[in-house]
Write a protein that holds these residues in place. Structure first.
Motif, PDB file in Angstrom:
ATOM      1  N   ALA A  85       6.078 -10.876   9.083  1.00 36.88           N
ATOM      2  CA  ALA A  85       7.081  -9.879   8.698  1.00 36.88           C
ATOM      3  C   ALA A  85       8.199 -10.567   7.941  1.00 36.88           C
ATOM      4  N   ILE A  86       8.663  -9.904   6.902  1.00 32.48           N
ATOM      5  CA  ILE A  86       9.723 -10.455   6.047  1.00 32.48           C
ATOM      6  C   ILE A  86      10.828  -9.422   5.882  1.00 32.48           C
ATOM      7  N   SER A  87      12.063  -9.898   5.864  1.00 32.35           N
ATOM      8  CA  SER A  87      13.185  -9.022   5.537  1.00 32.35           C
ATOM      9  C   SER A  87      13.148  -8.816   4.027  1.00 32.35           C
ATOM     10  N   LYS A  88      12.929  -7.580   3.587  1.00 30.73           N
ATOM     11  CA  LYS A  88      12.651  -7.346   2.162  1.00 30.73           C
ATOM     12  C   LYS A  88      13.888  -7.181   1.294  1.00 30.73           C
ATOM     13  N   GLY A  89      15.065  -7.079   1.898  1.00 35.05           N
ATOM     14  CA  GLY A  89      16.271  -6.907   1.121  1.00 35.05           C
ATOM     15  C   GLY A  89      16.866  -5.527   1.355  1.00 35.05           C
ATOM     16  N   PRO A  90      18.024  -5.302   0.751  1.00 33.94           N
ATOM     17  CA  PRO A  90      18.705  -6.138  -0.236  1.00 33.94           C
ATOM     18  C   PRO A  90      19.374  -7.344   0.413  1.00 33.94           C
ATOM     19  N   GLY A  91      19.753  -8.297  -0.428  1.00 28.78           N
ATOM     20  CA  GLY A  91      20.401  -9.507   0.052  1.00 28.78           C
ATOM     21  C   GLY A  91      20.486 -10.536  -1.044  1.00 28.78           C
ATOM     22  N   SER A  92      20.642 -11.783  -0.643  1.00 25.37           N
ATOM     23  CA  SER A  92      20.748 -12.890  -1.588  1.00 25.37           C
ATOM     24  C   SER A  92      19.481 -13.000  -2.432  1.00 25.37           C
ATOM     25  N   TYR A  93      19.637 -13.031  -3.738  1.00 30.20           N
ATOM     26  CA  TYR A  93      18.491 -13.105  -4.643  1.00 30.20           C
ATOM     27  C   TYR A  93      17.637 -14.326  -4.324  1.00 30.20           C
ATOM     28  N   THR A  94      18.278 -15.483  -4.228  1.00 31.79           N
ATOM     29  CA  THR A  94      17.535 -16.722  -3.978  1.00 31.79           C
ATOM     30  C   THR A  94      16.894 -16.712  -2.599  1.00 31.79           C
ATOM     31  N   GLY A  95      17.640 -16.275  -1.589  1.00 28.47           N
ATOM     32  CA  GLY A  95      17.102 -16.231  -0.239  1.00 28.47           C
ATOM     33  C   GLY A  95      15.896 -15.312  -0.132  1.00 28.47           C
ATOM     34  N   LEU A  96      15.985 -14.137  -0.746  1.00 28.64           N
ATOM     35  CA  LEU A  96      14.856 -13.202  -0.725  1.00 28.64           C
ATOM     36  C   LEU A  96      13.651 -13.786  -1.444  1.00 28.64           C
ATOM     37  N   ARG A  97      13.892 -14.378  -2.592  1.00 30.04           N
ATOM     38  CA  ARG A  97      12.795 -14.914  -3.406  1.00 30.04           C
ATOM     39  C   ARG A  97      12.051 -16.026  -2.658  1.00 30.04           C
ATOM     40  N   ILE A  98      12.805 -16.936  -2.052  1.00 26.30           N
ATOM     41  CA  ILE A  98      12.179 -18.049  -1.331  1.00 26.30           C
ATOM     42  C   ILE A  98      11.466 -17.548  -0.079  1.00 26.30           C
ATOM     43  N   GLY A  99      12.119 -16.656   0.662  1.00 30.12           N
ATOM     44  CA  GLY A  99      11.520 -16.127   1.881  1.00 30.12           C
ATOM     45  C   GLY A  99      10.234 -15.368   1.621  1.00 30.12           C
ATOM     46  N   VAL A 100      10.248 -14.513   0.595  1.00 32.47           N
ATOM     47  CA  VAL A 100       9.063 -13.721   0.281  1.00 32.47           C
ATOM     48  C   VAL A 100       7.935 -14.609  -0.234  1.00 32.47           C
ATOM     49  N   ALA A 101       8.263 -15.595  -1.060  1.00 29.05           N
ATOM     50  CA  ALA A 101       7.232 -16.503  -1.569  1.00 29.05           C
ATOM     51  C   ALA A 101       6.560 -17.256  -0.419  1.00 29.05           C
ATOM     52  N   SER A 102       7.357 -17.694   0.543  1.00 31.22           N
ATOM     53  CA  SER A 102       6.803 -18.411   1.703  1.00 31.22           C
ATOM     54  C   SER A 102       5.921 -17.494   2.546  1.00 31.22           C
ATOM     55  N   ALA A 103       6.394 -16.278   2.786  1.00 34.15           N
ATOM     56  CA  ALA A 103       5.616 -15.324   3.579  1.00 34.15           C
ATOM     57  C   ALA A 103       4.304 -14.983   2.892  1.00 34.15           C
ATOM     58  N   LYS A 104       4.363 -14.786   1.584  1.00 35.26           N
ATOM     59  CA  LYS A 104       3.142 -14.494   0.830  1.00 35.26           C
ATOM     60  C   LYS A 104       2.140 -15.643   0.941  1.00 35.26           C
ATOM     61  N   GLY A 105       2.645 -16.860   0.848  1.00 38.45           N
ATOM     62  CA  GLY A 105       1.768 -18.027   0.945  1.00 38.45           C
ATOM     63  C   GLY A 105       1.060 -18.098   2.288  1.00 38.45           C
ATOM     64  N   LEU A 106       1.809 -17.852   3.361  1.00 36.25           N
ATOM     65  CA  LEU A 106       1.214 -17.861   4.698  1.00 36.25           C
ATOM     66  C   LEU A 106       0.162 -16.768   4.838  1.00 36.25           C
ATOM     67  N   CYS A 107       0.504 -15.568   4.368  1.00 38.92           N
ATOM     68  CA  CYS A 107      -0.425 -14.434   4.493  1.00 38.92           C
ATOM     69  C   CYS A 107      -1.685 -14.647   3.672  1.00 38.92           C
ATOM     70  N   PHE A 108      -1.525 -15.152   2.470  1.00 40.79           N
ATOM     71  CA  PHE A 108      -2.692 -15.374   1.608  1.00 40.79           C
ATOM     72  C   PHE A 108      -3.603 -16.442   2.207  1.00 40.79           C
ATOM     73  N   ALA A 109      -3.003 -17.526   2.668  1.00 34.96           N
ATOM     74  CA  ALA A 109      -3.797 -18.634   3.208  1.00 34.96           C
ATOM     75  C   ALA A 109      -4.556 -18.228   4.469  1.00 34.96           C
ATOM     76  N   GLN A 110      -3.956 -17.391   5.292  1.00 34.30           N
ATOM     77  CA  GLN A 110      -4.577 -17.001   6.568  1.00 34.30           C
ATOM     78  C   GLN A 110      -5.284 -15.649   6.499  1.00 34.30           C
ATOM     79  N   ASP A 111      -5.183 -14.982   5.343  1.00 35.03           N
ATOM     80  CA  ASP A 111      -5.779 -13.650   5.164  1.00 35.03           C
ATOM     81  C   ASP A 111      -5.288 -12.682   6.239  1.00 35.03           C
ATOM     82  N   ILE A 112      -3.949 -12.592   6.350  1.00 35.87           N
ATOM     83  CA  ILE A 112      -3.315 -11.705   7.331  1.00 35.87           C
ATOM     84  C   ILE A 112      -2.327 -10.789   6.606  1.00 35.87           C
TER      85      ILE A 112
END
Length: 199
Positions: free
Chosen positions: A45-72
């Motif tokens: 689960a990721i906090s989708k915003g609104p909020g800090s542009y950089t914080g959202l971008r980094i958080g979402v990229a990391s979450a996507k990477g975890l989900c893609f790698a684990q197929d979850i």
């Protein structure tokens, strides 16, 4: 996924927190604290915003990477909705995130029901008066202190607070149980609300 695994949290609220340097270290430490591995995750689960542009971008990229790698599944939670849950829902709650100068990202909930959707709001002395005149509202978030200084209102509660994963947990668990709330990992974008400006 269960509530127990959500409640042993690791949060850093310091001003010096560097998302890019520490986020993955914290993810690993959080898993270790809960005696879990990446393979044990059922969703992220990721906090989708609104909020800090950089914080959202980094958080979402990391979450996507975890989900893609684990197929979850990837689950996104509205930041202001999660923030609003830090206080009782039996009255009016106005969560607001500081967006620099006199602007905030805000929403309004009454008895847990969305009354005004998320918007970028320029604060003025009489902002949100239709909700504040009852004297039974709570304004909370990183924009609360700024608004309290601006307004003459002293009858409502103003709480300086930051979003926390703790109030995201129940929302994330509820969303996990509904297949139509899962995001498309390839195309999901954070809810920036406004376009990024470098200055």
């Amino acid at each position: 996924m269960n509530v127990k695994n959500c409640l042993d949290l690791l949060e850093d609220k310091s001003d010096s927190y560097s998302h890019g340097e520490l986020l993955h270290v914290y993810i690993k430490e959080l898993l270790n604290r809960n005696n879990l591995t990446i393979e044990d995750l059922a969703a992220v689960a990721i906090s989708k915003g609104p909020g800090s542009y950089t914080g959202l971008r980094i958080g979402v990229a990391s979450a996507k990477g975890l989900c893609f790698a684990q197929d979850i599944p990837l689950i996104s939670i509205d930041t202001l909705r999660a923030l609003s849950l830090q206080v009782p829902q039996n009255k009016t709650v106005i969560p607001m995130m500081d967006a620099r100068r006199m602007e905030v990202y805000s929403a309004v909930y009454t008895n847990g029901e969305l009354k005004e959707k998320v918007a970028a709001t320029i604060l003025e002395e009489d902002s949100f008066q239709r909700y504040l005149k009852s004297g039974d509202a709570t304004v909370l978030g990183t924009g609360a202190a700024k608004f309290q200084e601006l307004t003459a209102d002293r009858s409502n509660e103003y709480v300086s607070s930051v979003p926390t994963a703790l109030t995201m947990c129940n929302l994330a668990i509820q969303a996990y149980k509904k297949s139509d709330t899962v995001e498309d990992i390839a195309y999901f974008e954070p809810f920036y609300l406004k376009e990024f400006k470098s200055n």
